[in-house]
Design a protein around this motif. Structure first.
Motif, PDB file in Angstrom:
ATOM      1  N   LYS A   1       0.822  -1.215   0.000  1.00 12.07           N
ATOM      2  CA  LYS A   1       0.000   0.000   0.000  1.00 12.07           C
ATOM      3  C   LYS A   1       0.850   1.256   0.000  1.00 12.07           C
ATOM      4  O   LYS A   1       0.327   2.361  -0.196  1.00 12.07           O
ATOM      5  N   THR A   2       2.134   1.109   0.240  1.00 10.50           N
ATOM      6  CA  THR A   2       3.043   2.247   0.343  1.00 10.50           C
ATOM      7  C   THR A   2       4.277   2.012  -0.515  1.00 10.50           C
ATOM      8  O   THR A   2       4.499   0.909  -1.022  1.00 10.50           O
ATOM      9  N   VAL A   3       5.099   3.037  -0.648  1.00 13.53           N
ATOM     10  CA  VAL A   3       6.321   2.960  -1.442  1.00 13.53           C
ATOM     11  C   VAL A   3       7.530   2.952  -0.507  1.00 13.53           C
ATOM     12  O   VAL A   3       7.958   3.989  -0.003  1.00 13.53           O
ATOM     13  N   TYR A   4       8.001   1.730  -0.212  1.00  9.84           N
ATOM     14  CA  TYR A   4       9.177   1.524   0.632  1.00  9.84           C
ATOM     15  C   TYR A   4       9.013   2.082   2.048  1.00  9.84           C
ATOM     16  O   TYR A   4      10.014   2.384   2.713  1.00  9.84           O
ATOM     17  N   TYR A   5       7.795   2.263   2.491  1.00  4.90           N
ATOM     18  CA  TYR A   5       7.502   2.766   3.831  1.00  4.90           C
ATOM     19  C   TYR A   5       6.684   1.714   4.563  1.00  4.90           C
ATOM     20  O   TYR A   5       5.809   1.086   3.946  1.00  4.90           O
ATOM     21  N   PRO A   6       6.948   1.491   5.864  1.00  2.30           N
ATOM     22  CA  PRO A   6       7.913   2.184   6.726  1.00  2.30           C
ATOM     23  C   PRO A   6       9.263   1.477   6.767  1.00  2.30           C
ATOM     24  O   PRO A   6       9.333   0.241   6.758  1.00  2.30           O
ATOM     25  N   GLY A   7      10.322   2.258   6.820  1.00  2.00           N
ATOM     26  CA  GLY A   7      11.625   1.692   7.098  1.00  2.00           C
ATOM     27  C   GLY A   7      11.695   1.286   8.562  1.00  2.00           C
ATOM     28  O   GLY A   7      10.853   1.683   9.377  1.00  2.00           O
ATOM     29  N   PRO A   8      12.697   0.481   8.930  1.00  6.62           N
ATOM     30  CA  PRO A   8      12.846   0.128  10.351  1.00  6.62           C
ATOM     31  C   PRO A   8      12.932   1.356  11.247  1.00  6.62           C
ATOM     32  O   PRO A   8      12.473   1.333  12.391  1.00  6.62           O
TER      33      PRO A   8
END
Length: 465
Positions: A191-198
């Motif tokens: 649903k997102t673009v590379y989110y969430p990162g750690p």
């Protein structure tokens, strides 16, 4: 298909369902993201509609200009680089205490990372940025966090946020009142673009470094990161040795960024918010570079995530332990940057037996086929087997996915033994470059895919003797 190249759970002792492990869809998502990154997409909103509304807003109303937004993002990135917390927080509404607290934690997490590049750029604006009647404006700004891990990424990559921007009155400062992930394409697996990162997911991160790995974990699991760091480092050394023996030209990552997830909920919410439930033991995700190279989109780096609740991680020193999962995912991470993203349609047709078979081959390199725990169950399934390589549609059968991994593994073993390991690497490289598998067989192996398949089927049946 799902995001990333994934390692499935171990073969079940019963006929319960398994999740299908190939996830070339990660790159399809990445292309959707990359299509808007680094190409100078302008801000869009009602303040762009013409001279008359702009003049009215300037005289009587409220507006947020493109120049103001650019300056806001520029100051934000410079504050991060300068480790200036007050400057970083200046973008956010101080009345939103939860937001300020979350962004404080994010700032401190990012400060722990070896970022050689860290800047913020506009992707797109959603909503009206101008009101001619002085009512104030609220709109969304999609923001690209362009970043590069020093010594790990081949090029800067991106993560997309969606900021809610507010200016309540003509002379009021521009403030961010909410932050979340920017939405991805509707047909993607995230649903997102590379989110969430750690760094977004966890309140406080722990960073464990080895010569070739950067391991990120929740700070509460720092001891676990220290425990698995030698295993991850050994996996990199193993894979790089196999890769160098393959003799492929071109750049190779000097190291890899890994995250340790606890359970499937975390697995499905690192670098993505999955549209389906995660069931894999690990995945490798290709990150599209923030800028084109020679006019083309490329992969700037990869991110590996493993689920340490999987039983692989409860084993020590065995042949099918955590090290095998690391070796498999890192093999994907070595190949993914070589993907030709201009041939995305061809990539959609990549044969899973090639992609996953190669990762299995590298993970078990130097070991007999019997060392794979898939072998015992696979040999039982050979009775009545049609002697054909599994097509991509075949992988939709969850009861046979482990068998298909094994078939891919045997295909690579046979290829290496009959044609030589250097040709194995050239064949896989050609497929990643968008060459149809049958043509890659002719070009590299000198035989048709049918001829290869016939010889491989004999090889597989010999495993039961």
């Amino acid at each position: 298909m799902t995001q990333g190249h994934a390692y499935p759970p171990p073969p079940p002792t019963s006929r319960r369902k398994l999740w299908i492990g190939l996830a070339a869809g990660a790159l399809a998502l990445a292309v959707c993201a990359g299509a808007l990154v680094g190409v100078g997409l302008g801000l869009r909103g009602d303040d762009e509609e013409g001279a008359a509304p702009k003049a009215a807003a300037a005289a009587n109303g409220v507006t947020v200009t493109d120049a103001e937004l650019t300056a806001l993002l520029d100051r934000h990135g410079k504050a991060l680089a300068a480790k200036d917390l007050d400057g970083w927080l200046a973008a956010f509404d101080p009345a939103r205490e939860d937001l300020v607290a979350a962004q404080t934690h994010l700032f401190r997490n990012l400060a722990k990372l070896p970022l050689s590049v860290a800047r913020y750029e506009t992707v797109e604006k959603q909503g009206r940025a101008s009101d001619a009647f002085g009512q104030g404006v609220t709109f969304q700004l999609d923001v690209s966090f362009v970043h590069q891990f020093d010594g790990f990424d081949l090029a800067p990559v991106t993560e997309w946020y969606r900021w809610t921007i507010v200016r309540p009155a003509k002379d009021a400062p521009v403030r961010v009142t909410a932050v979340t992930g920017a939405p991805a394409a509707a047909n993607g697996s995230s649903k997102t673009v590379y989110y969430p990162g750690p760094w977004d997911r966890w309140r406080e991160i722990h960073v464990e470094r080895t010569p070739h790995t950067l391991i990120i974990a929740d700070s509460a699991r720092a001891a676990l990161a220290k425990r698995y760091a030698p295993t991850a480092e050994a996996a990199v050394a193993h894979d790089l040795a196999v890769w160098r023996a393959g003799g492929l030209p071109g750049p190779v990552p000097n190291g890899f960024v890994l995250a340790l997830a606890k359970g499937k909920d975390e697995m499905g919410s690192l670098y993505r918010i999955g549209t389906g439930k995660a069931t894999e033991a690990g995945f490798s995700l290709g990150m599209v570079a923030a800028e084109r190279r020679d006019g083309k989109f490329t992969i700037g780096g990869t991110r590996v995530v493993v689920d340490t609740d999987e039983r692989y991680f409860g084993r020590s020193g065995g042949r099918n332990d955590a090290g095998m999962v690391f070796r498999h995912e890192l093999a994907h991470s070595l190949m993914t940057p070589r993907t030709n993203l201009t041939e995305v349609d061809a990539f959609d047709r990549l044969d899973e037996w090639v992609v996953e078979g190669f990762a299995e081959y590298v993970a078990f390199h130097g070991r007999p086929l019997g060392d794979s725990e898939r072998t015992v169950a696979a040999r039982r399934l050979l009775r009545g087997w049609n002697g054909k390589l599994p097509g991509n549609g075949d992988w939709n059968d969850p009861d046979l996915v482990s068998f298909h991994y094994w078939l891919g593994h045997t295909a690579m073993n046979h290829l290496a033994e009959k044609y030589g390991e250097s040709k194995l690497f050239r064949f896989v490289d050609a497929v990643y470059a968008g060459t149809p598998t049958d043509r890659a067989a002719r070009d590299v192996l000198g035989v048709s895919l049918d001829e290869f398949q016939a010889g491989w089927a004999d090889y597989v049946r010999a495993q039961t003797r």
